[in-house]
Write a protein that holds these residues in place. Structure first.
Motif, PDB file in Angstrom:
ATOM      1  N   LEU A  35       0.447  -0.912  -0.201  1.00 21.47           N
ATOM      2  CA  LEU A  35      -0.190  -0.260   0.230  1.00 21.47           C
ATOM      3  C   LEU A  35       0.490   1.279   0.235  1.00 21.47           C
ATOM      4  O   LEU A  35       2.089   1.304   0.774  1.00 21.47           O
ATOM      5  CB  LEU A  35      -0.956   0.261   1.206  1.00 21.47           C
ATOM      6  N   PHE A  36       0.484   2.124  -0.547  1.00 20.09           N
ATOM      7  CA  PHE A  36       1.067   3.117  -0.575  1.00 20.09           C
ATOM      8  C   PHE A  36       0.453   4.739  -0.119  1.00 20.09           C
ATOM      9  O   PHE A  36      -0.818   4.834  -1.061  1.00 20.09           O
ATOM     10  CB  PHE A  36       1.396   3.913  -2.645  1.00 20.09           C
ATOM     11  N   VAL A  37       0.501   5.301   0.939  1.00 17.44           N
ATOM     12  CA  VAL A  37       0.211   5.480   1.428  1.00 17.44           C
ATOM     13  C   VAL A  37       0.545   7.549   1.215  1.00 17.44           C
ATOM     14  O   VAL A  37       2.308   7.930   1.182  1.00 17.44           O
ATOM     15  CB  VAL A  37       0.669   5.529   3.512  1.00 17.44           C
ATOM     16  N   PRO A  39      -0.360  12.242   1.537  1.00 17.52           N
ATOM     17  CA  PRO A  39      -1.107  13.003   2.548  1.00 17.52           C
ATOM     18  C   PRO A  39      -2.739  13.091   2.172  1.00 17.52           C
ATOM     19  O   PRO A  39      -2.849  12.794   0.973  1.00 17.52           O
ATOM     20  CB  PRO A  39       0.050  14.184   2.933  1.00 17.52           C
ATOM     21  N   GLY A  40      -3.101  13.268   3.199  1.00 16.66           N
ATOM     22  CA  GLY A  40      -4.613  14.488   2.651  1.00 16.66           C
ATOM     23  C   GLY A  40      -6.008  13.538   3.080  1.00 16.66           C
ATOM     24  O   GLY A  40      -5.315  12.578   3.200  1.00 16.66           O
ATOM     25  N   GLU A  41      -7.068  13.218   1.909  1.00 25.09           N
ATOM     26  CA  GLU A  41      -7.832  12.957   2.210  1.00 25.09           C
ATOM     27  C   GLU A  41      -9.283  12.584   1.321  1.00 25.09           C
ATOM     28  O   GLU A  41      -8.889  13.775   0.943  1.00 25.09           O
ATOM     29  CB  GLU A  41      -9.573  13.538   4.302  1.00 25.09           C
ATOM     30  N   GLY A  42      -9.405  11.031   0.999  1.00 28.03           N
ATOM     31  CA  GLY A  42      -9.879  11.168  -0.208  1.00 28.03           C
ATOM     32  C   GLY A  42      -9.757  11.244  -1.112  1.00 28.03           C
ATOM     33  O   GLY A  42     -10.213  11.053  -2.087  1.00 28.03           O
ATOM     34  N   VAL A  43      -8.344  10.666  -1.113  1.00 27.92           N
ATOM     35  CA  VAL A  43      -7.315  10.531  -2.014  1.00 27.92           C
ATOM     36  C   VAL A  43      -7.273   8.869  -2.627  1.00 27.92           C
ATOM     37  O   VAL A  43      -7.098   8.433  -1.807  1.00 27.92           O
ATOM     38  CB  VAL A  43      -5.983  11.065  -2.020  1.00 27.92           C
ATOM     39  N   ASP A  59      -7.216   7.494   5.299  1.00 24.95           N
ATOM     40  CA  ASP A  59      -8.616   7.040   5.241  1.00 24.95           C
ATOM     41  C   ASP A  59      -8.929   5.487   4.083  1.00 24.95           C
ATOM     42  O   ASP A  59      -9.320   4.671   4.284  1.00 24.95           O
ATOM     43  CB  ASP A  59      -9.924   8.257   5.024  1.00 24.95           C
ATOM     44  N   GLU A  60      -8.416   5.973   2.663  1.00 23.36           N
ATOM     45  CA  GLU A  60      -8.883   5.768   1.655  1.00 23.36           C
ATOM     46  C   GLU A  60      -8.127   4.027   1.420  1.00 23.36           C
ATOM     47  O   GLU A  60      -8.447   2.902   1.766  1.00 23.36           O
ATOM     48  CB  GLU A  60      -8.297   6.040   0.411  1.00 23.36           C
ATOM     49  N   ALA A  61      -7.007   4.223   2.760  1.00 26.85           N
ATOM     50  CA  ALA A  61      -6.099   2.909   3.074  1.00 26.85           C
ATOM     51  C   ALA A  61      -6.724   1.670   4.374  1.00 26.85           C
ATOM     52  O   ALA A  61      -6.063   0.980   3.930  1.00 26.85           O
ATOM     53  CB  ALA A  61      -4.345   3.802   3.640  1.00 26.85           C
ATOM     54  N   VAL A  62      -6.716   2.194   4.660  1.00 30.44           N
ATOM     55  CA  VAL A  62      -8.095   1.814   6.229  1.00 30.44           C
ATOM     56  C   VAL A  62      -9.441   1.481   5.013  1.00 30.44           C
ATOM     57  O   VAL A  62      -9.532  -0.054   5.366  1.00 30.44           O
ATOM     58  CB  VAL A  62      -8.653   2.124   6.524  1.00 30.44           C
ATOM     59  N   LYS A  63      -9.568   1.668   3.841  1.00 24.95           N
ATOM     60  CA  LYS A  63     -10.479   1.049   2.797  1.00 24.95           C
ATOM     61  C   LYS A  63     -10.208  -0.035   2.054  1.00 24.95           C
ATOM     62  O   LYS A  63     -10.617  -1.538   2.306  1.00 24.95           O
ATOM     63  CB  LYS A  63     -11.623   1.248   2.393  1.00 24.95           C
ATOM     64  N   GLU A  64      -8.808   0.071   1.871  1.00 25.40           N
ATOM     65  CA  GLU A  64      -7.922  -1.531   0.787  1.00 25.40           C
ATOM     66  C   GLU A  64      -7.243  -2.190   2.335  1.00 25.40           C
ATOM     67  O   GLU A  64      -7.704  -3.559   1.682  1.00 25.40           O
ATOM     68  CB  GLU A  64      -6.541  -0.317   0.216  1.00 25.40           C
ATOM     69  N   ALA A  65      -7.306  -2.338   2.980  1.00 26.28           N
ATOM     70  CA  ALA A  65      -6.622  -2.632   4.061  1.00 26.28           C
ATOM     71  C   ALA A  65      -8.288  -3.874   4.418  1.00 26.28           C
ATOM     72  O   ALA A  65      -7.702  -5.219   4.385  1.00 26.28           O
ATOM     73  CB  ALA A  65      -6.075  -2.027   5.296  1.00 26.28           C
ATOM     74  N   ILE A 106      -4.835   2.273  10.660  1.00 24.81           N
ATOM     75  CA  ILE A 106      -4.971   0.825  10.114  1.00 24.81           C
ATOM     76  C   ILE A 106      -5.038   0.252  11.616  1.00 24.81           C
ATOM     77  O   ILE A 106      -6.385  -1.450  10.970  1.00 24.81           O
ATOM     78  CB  ILE A 106      -4.466   0.731   8.862  1.00 24.81           C
ATOM     79  N   LYS A 107      -4.364   0.076  12.428  1.00 22.60           N
ATOM     80  CA  LYS A 107      -3.602  -1.282  13.389  1.00 22.60           C
ATOM     81  C   LYS A 107      -5.918  -1.521  14.386  1.00 22.60           C
ATOM     82  O   LYS A 107      -5.764  -2.106  14.822  1.00 22.60           O
ATOM     83  CB  LYS A 107      -2.780  -0.911  14.124  1.00 22.60           C
ATOM     84  N   ARG A 108      -6.261  -0.094  14.349  1.00 23.75           N
ATOM     85  CA  ARG A 108      -7.343   0.325  14.794  1.00 23.75           C
ATOM     86  C   ARG A 108      -9.102  -0.233  14.561  1.00 23.75           C
ATOM     87  O   ARG A 108      -9.387  -0.683  15.038  1.00 23.75           O
ATOM     88  CB  ARG A 108      -7.432   1.369  15.941  1.00 23.75           C
TER      89      ARG A 108
END
Length: 343
Positions: A35-37, A39-43, A59-65, A106-108
């Motif tokens: 995963l490439f994380v 800055p920002g939101e909704g990116v 926030d998008e990385a969480v969805k991917e995870a 993501i851990k949370r």
């Protein structure tokens, strides 16, 4: 007898037979998804050279995870795109660095997913190298001579020992953020020992190290450098990443990392170095990973988009070859696609 008794084709005549006797069996349980994380939101910005791979805000990385875990893939490895870069890779070890932020969330939000932290400095250095750079002609660091001044200069050195402290600080900051596995990819000599000592001193003695033990200076990294914005501003990485011609040296590198405390080892890239994976599997009884890198992924995607190959068939064949060579863990951008096929 006029005809051989043995007829291997008896066991190939239909898929039921082929499946029954298949020696190599892919499973999502052995995959790690990168995963490439950013800055920002909704990116959710697709990487041009890697269709289906994105730069993701936290926030998008969480969805991917969450999707990764739902598919039975046990782990992700995080790479960061910081807001700014400097000559000390501050974003790599900052407590509020982009990877550290992502790891905590993501851990949370995705409990049970193993988080792997790539420990390297190239994404965070303004010059794009994996360690501190010194201009050898005047014995000045890049901190004194700007990256712009350094561009086009051949007389420079990547300082090994001076870079170890930054790598160790990065590993500790990632462990504090919740990383389950530390994966140093810089190829500095002695980095595993430095990281192991630092983790132990901070009470993280139970966090394992997956060492990029045999990481080759490869032409297959191009799309990754676009995704992570980590191309060197000058020169290349051949003075610290391995020469692709050297298999015996790869075994020395692996041996050194194990002696320094690595719990698992990795070969990168995968398909061009299947012989290295095979030799490592023959010699070492530790978990062995291989990274199917961005160039391997991009070639298959591009050829499939041009209808030159069967995407799914070649994807599966490529991963089978890596596992057959001896890798029990495969880092691959195909992890989700394969998991969906395997069901």
């Amino acid at each position: 007898m006029s005809f051989p008794i043995s007829r291997p084709r008896r066991l190939r005549k239909n898929e039921a037979f082929r499946s029954l006797v298949r020696e190599t069996r892919l499973s999502p349980a052995g995959f790690v998804y990168p995963l490439f994380v950013c800055p920002g939101e909704g990116v959710r910005k697709e990487v041009r050279s890697m269709p289906g791979v994105f730069n993701l805000s936290v926030d998008e990385a969480v969805k991917e995870a969450q999707e990764v875990k739902s598919l039975g893939i046990p782990s992700v490895i995080l790479f960061g795109l910081p807001e700014s870069k400097d000559e000390q890779a501050t974003g790599a070890w900052a407590e509020d660095g982009i990877v550290q932020q992502a790891a905590r969330v993501i851990k949370r939000e995705v409990p049970g997913l193993l988080l792997m932290g790539d420990v390297c400095l190239c994404e965070y250095m303004s010059h794009g190298h994996c360690g501190i750079v010194q201009k050898t002609a005047t014995n000045r660091s890049v901190g004194a001579a700007s990256t712009a001044q350094m561009s086009g200069v051949d007389e420079y050195e990547i300082l090994n020992d001076e870079s170890l402290d930054i790598l160790a600080k990065t590993a500790v900051s990632q462990a504090r953020a919740g990383m389950d596995i530390i994966a140093p990819s810089d190829m500095m000599d002695g980095r595993v020992a430095a990281i192991r000592d630092a983790l132990d001193d901070e009470g993280f003695e139970n966090i394992p190290i997956l060492a990029y033990a045999a990481k080759f200076a490869s032409g297959f990294y191009g799309p990754f450098r676009e995704a992570a914005d980590s191309a060197p501003a000058f020169g290349d990485r051949r003075s610290y990443q391995m020469d692709g011609a050297n298999l015996r040296e790869a075994m020395i590198e692996i041996e050194l990392d194990l002696e320094e405390g690595a719990d698992m080892i990795m070969v990168k890239p995968a398909m061009p170095y299947l012989d290295v994976i095979s030799e490592a599997r023959r010699r070492y009884d530790v978990p062995l990973a291989a990274y199917q890198v961005s160039g391997e992924y991009a070639m298959i995607k591009a050829a499939a988009q041009n209808n030159w190959i069967d995407h799914d068939r070649v994807m599966l064949e490529s991963l089978q070859s890596i596992q057959r060579a001896g890798a029990s863990i495969i880092l691959t951008y195909f992890a989700k696609d394969v998991a969906k096929i395997l069901g």
